[in-house]
Scaffold this motif. Sequence first.
Motif, PDB file in Angstrom:
ATOM      1  N   LEU A   1      54.087  42.521  33.979  1.00  0.00           N
ATOM      2  CA  LEU A   1      55.135  43.423  33.880  1.00  0.00           C
ATOM      3  C   LEU A   1      55.493  44.161  32.719  1.00  0.00           C
ATOM      4  O   LEU A   1      55.814  45.543  33.059  1.00  0.00           O
ATOM      5  CB  LEU A   1      56.312  42.299  33.868  1.00  0.00           C
ATOM      6  N   ALA A   2      55.021  44.026  31.590  1.00  0.00           N
ATOM      7  CA  ALA A   2      54.925  44.912  30.327  1.00  0.00           C
ATOM      8  C   ALA A   2      54.249  46.360  30.736  1.00  0.00           C
ATOM      9  O   ALA A   2      54.430  47.221  30.240  1.00  0.00           O
ATOM     10  CB  ALA A   2      54.337  43.996  29.347  1.00  0.00           C
ATOM     11  N   THR A   3      53.152  46.037  31.488  1.00  0.00           N
ATOM     12  CA  THR A   3      52.271  47.270  31.795  1.00  0.00           C
ATOM     13  C   THR A   3      52.941  48.315  32.874  1.00  0.00           C
ATOM     14  O   THR A   3      52.931  49.268  32.759  1.00  0.00           O
ATOM     15  CB  THR A   3      50.984  46.650  32.231  1.00  0.00           C
ATOM     16  N   LEU A   4      53.570  47.465  33.840  1.00  0.00           N
ATOM     17  CA  LEU A   4      53.727  48.398  35.113  1.00  0.00           C
ATOM     18  C   LEU A   4      55.173  48.701  35.278  1.00  0.00           C
ATOM     19  O   LEU A   4      55.488  49.523  36.055  1.00  0.00           O
ATOM     20  CB  LEU A   4      53.458  47.357  36.209  1.00  0.00           C
TER      21      LEU A   4
ATOM     22  N   PRO B   1      48.575  41.891  40.795  1.00  0.00           N
ATOM     23  CA  PRO B   1      49.040  43.331  40.535  1.00  0.00           C
ATOM     24  C   PRO B   1      49.557  43.977  41.495  1.00  0.00           C
ATOM     25  O   PRO B   1      50.739  44.562  41.399  1.00  0.00           O
ATOM     26  CB  PRO B   1      47.558  44.008  39.880  1.00  0.00           C
ATOM     27  N   GLU B   2      48.862  43.799  43.023  1.00  0.00           N
ATOM     28  CA  GLU B   2      49.668  44.614  43.935  1.00  0.00           C
ATOM     29  C   GLU B   2      50.889  44.130  44.610  1.00  0.00           C
ATOM     30  O   GLU B   2      51.703  45.079  44.878  1.00  0.00           O
ATOM     31  CB  GLU B   2      48.484  44.426  45.147  1.00  0.00           C
ATOM     32  N   ARG B   3      51.125  42.725  44.334  1.00  0.00           N
ATOM     33  CA  ARG B   3      52.485  42.108  44.798  1.00  0.00           C
ATOM     34  C   ARG B   3      53.420  42.768  43.738  1.00  0.00           C
ATOM     35  O   ARG B   3      54.463  42.935  44.098  1.00  0.00           O
ATOM     36  CB  ARG B   3      52.256  40.653  44.763  1.00  0.00           C
TER      37      ARG B   3
ATOM     38  N   LEU C   1      45.698  50.892  35.966  1.00  0.00           N
ATOM     39  CA  LEU C   1      45.266  49.723  36.378  1.00  0.00           C
ATOM     40  C   LEU C   1      44.545  49.617  37.367  1.00  0.00           C
ATOM     41  O   LEU C   1      43.307  48.667  37.334  1.00  0.00           O
ATOM     42  CB  LEU C   1      46.786  48.580  36.390  1.00  0.00           C
ATOM     43  N   GLN C   2      44.866  50.105  38.759  1.00  0.00           N
ATOM     44  CA  GLN C   2      43.845  50.010  39.808  1.00  0.00           C
ATOM     45  C   GLN C   2      42.540  50.690  39.562  1.00  0.00           C
ATOM     46  O   GLN C   2      41.571  50.178  40.075  1.00  0.00           O
ATOM     47  CB  GLN C   2      44.517  50.825  40.991  1.00  0.00           C
TER      48      GLN C   2
END
Length: 119
Positions: free
Chosen positions: A22-25, A68-70, A89-90
């Motif tokens: 969450l902090a990243t995205l 991550p995808e969700r 990230l991907q």
Amino acid sequence: MIRLRLYTTLGCHLCEQLEALLATLCAERYQLERVEISDDEELVARYGVRIPVLVDEAGQALERGMAPERLADWLAVRGWLDETAWQQLQQQLSGETSPGVTKRAAKGATLHGGRRYLG
């Protein structure tokens, strides 16, 4: 500022993983309220096997959002996804790196030995 609620329990590594993602995205500033489910039998019955559960202000929940995808999909629907961070990230997850692209740590985090540490 976005207000989010995370149903969690002490020592939940999946919840920690979700918080780091969450902090990243998340492209928006947010306030995260952590709700400890072990203090309430009703919450344990409701969320015990489903945590982490992330809930937005409208009451829309993301269960098991540590994938991550969700999480990226959930954030994108709300217009909160940091597309650049998601692309990076991907690439990291697939093992690809583009020339000139540096790995980005989560906001407020540091990368050390390939792992993210929240400060």
